[in-house]
Design a protein around this motif. Structure first.
Motif, short mmCIF file in Angstrom:
data_model
loop_
_atom_site.label_atom_id
_atom_site.label_comp_id
_atom_site.label_asym_id
_atom_site.label_seq_id
_atom_site.Cartn_x
_atom_site.Cartn_y
_atom_site.Cartn_z
N GLU A 159 -2.77 -1.90 1.81
CA GLU A 159 -1.35 -2.24 2.01
C GLU A 159 -0.99 -3.54 1.29
O GLU A 159 0.13 -3.69 0.80
CB GLU A 159 -1.05 -2.36 3.51
N GLY A 160 -1.92 -4.46 1.20
CA GLY A 160 -1.66 -5.73 0.53
C GLY A 160 -1.82 -5.68 -0.99
O GLY A 160 -1.08 -6.32 -1.72
N ALA A 197 1.55 4.26 1.56
CA ALA A 197 0.46 4.43 0.59
C ALA A 197 -0.88 4.10 1.23
O ALA A 197 -1.86 4.82 1.02
CB ALA A 197 0.70 3.56 -0.64
N ALA A 198 -0.92 3.04 2.03
CA ALA A 198 -2.17 2.67 2.69
C ALA A 198 -2.62 3.76 3.65
O ALA A 198 -3.81 4.10 3.70
CB ALA A 198 -2.02 1.33 3.41
N ASP A 199 -1.67 4.33 4.40
CA ASP A 199 -2.02 5.44 5.30
C ASP A 199 -2.68 6.57 4.52
O ASP A 199 -3.71 7.11 4.92
CB ASP A 199 -0.77 5.99 6.01
N LEU A 200 -2.06 6.93 3.40
CA LEU A 200 -2.56 8.06 2.60
C LEU A 200 -3.90 7.74 1.95
O LEU A 200 -4.82 8.57 1.96
CB LEU A 200 -1.52 8.44 1.55
N GLU A 233 -6.79 -12.52 -4.14
CA GLU A 233 -7.70 -13.25 -3.25
C GLU A 233 -7.10 -13.42 -1.87
O GLU A 233 -7.78 -13.26 -0.85
CB GLU A 233 -8.05 -14.61 -3.86
N ARG A 234 -5.80 -13.71 -1.81
CA ARG A 234 -5.11 -13.83 -0.53
C ARG A 234 -5.21 -12.51 0.24
O ARG A 234 -5.52 -12.50 1.43
CB ARG A 234 -3.65 -14.24 -0.74
N VAL A 235 -4.97 -11.39 -0.45
CA VAL A 235 -5.03 -10.08 0.20
C VAL A 235 -6.44 -9.81 0.73
O VAL A 235 -6.61 -9.36 1.87
CB VAL A 235 -4.59 -8.96 -0.78
#
Length: 180
Positions: free
Chosen positions: A87-88, A166-169, A65-67
């Protein structure tokens, strides 16, 4: 809660998440040992393995939830919000592994929270489609399933990949793989 008690609880929850994901029949005494606390500490806080599982699931829901909140899925530009979310959520998934569907069925309040969080992600994916970030012939349900699978793959199959990498990909794959 005292700082040492909070630290112990956090260690028990993390150890419980990891060990119970590997083997759902792990005894509480093994979890206590892995957490570096006395068995009575775990038993005093959690009467049963199911109580510990429920606490693990609640901790995972809190972090997720925070993310979701910090990603600003309704306000930030779609690519930025998507990157923030991925990313989160990868560290959250790595910290709290395991199949939580079993706990959702056993805890209606937790199931409600998980369903609400999922609905927020669904709404975000619909927003991405409505704003033209996904091909018009791609259903939001399909895009959501692909997003979940990409996050899962980055989380578990590539554990050495940092969350930003990982987020970039994931973002590139989702938006360019399904993009216009």
């Amino acid at each position: 809660m005292r700082a040492d008690a909070a630290r112990n609880l956090a260690e028990v929850l993390r150890a419980g998440a990891r060990l119970l994901a590997e083997d759902p029949s792990t005894p509480l005494s093994a979890i206590a040992s892995a957490a570096g606390v006395d068995r009575s500490t775990v038993h005093r806080r959690f009467a049963t393995r199911e109580a510990l599982l429920s606490a693990v699931f609640e901790a995972k829901l809190d972090d997720a939830e925070r993310v979701i909140d910090e990603a600003r899925l309704t306000e930030a530009p779609v690519p930025v919000a998507l990157h923030r979310y991925v990313e989160g959520i990868i560290p959250v998934s790595r910290a709290w592994p395991g199949d939580t569907r079993r706990m959702m069925r056993a805890d209606p309040a937790a199931e409600r929270r998980a369903t609400e969080q999922s609905a927020r992600i669904d709404a975000f994916v619909r927003r991405a489609a409505d704003e033209g970030f996904l091909r018009a012939d791609t259903s939001p349900a399909w895009a959501r399933a692909v997003l979940d699978q990409l996050v899962s793959t980055a989380t578990y199959r590539f554990p050495d990949m940092t969350p930003p990498q990982a987020a970039d990909l994931v973002v590139d794959t989702l938006l360019n793989g399904l993009g216009r």
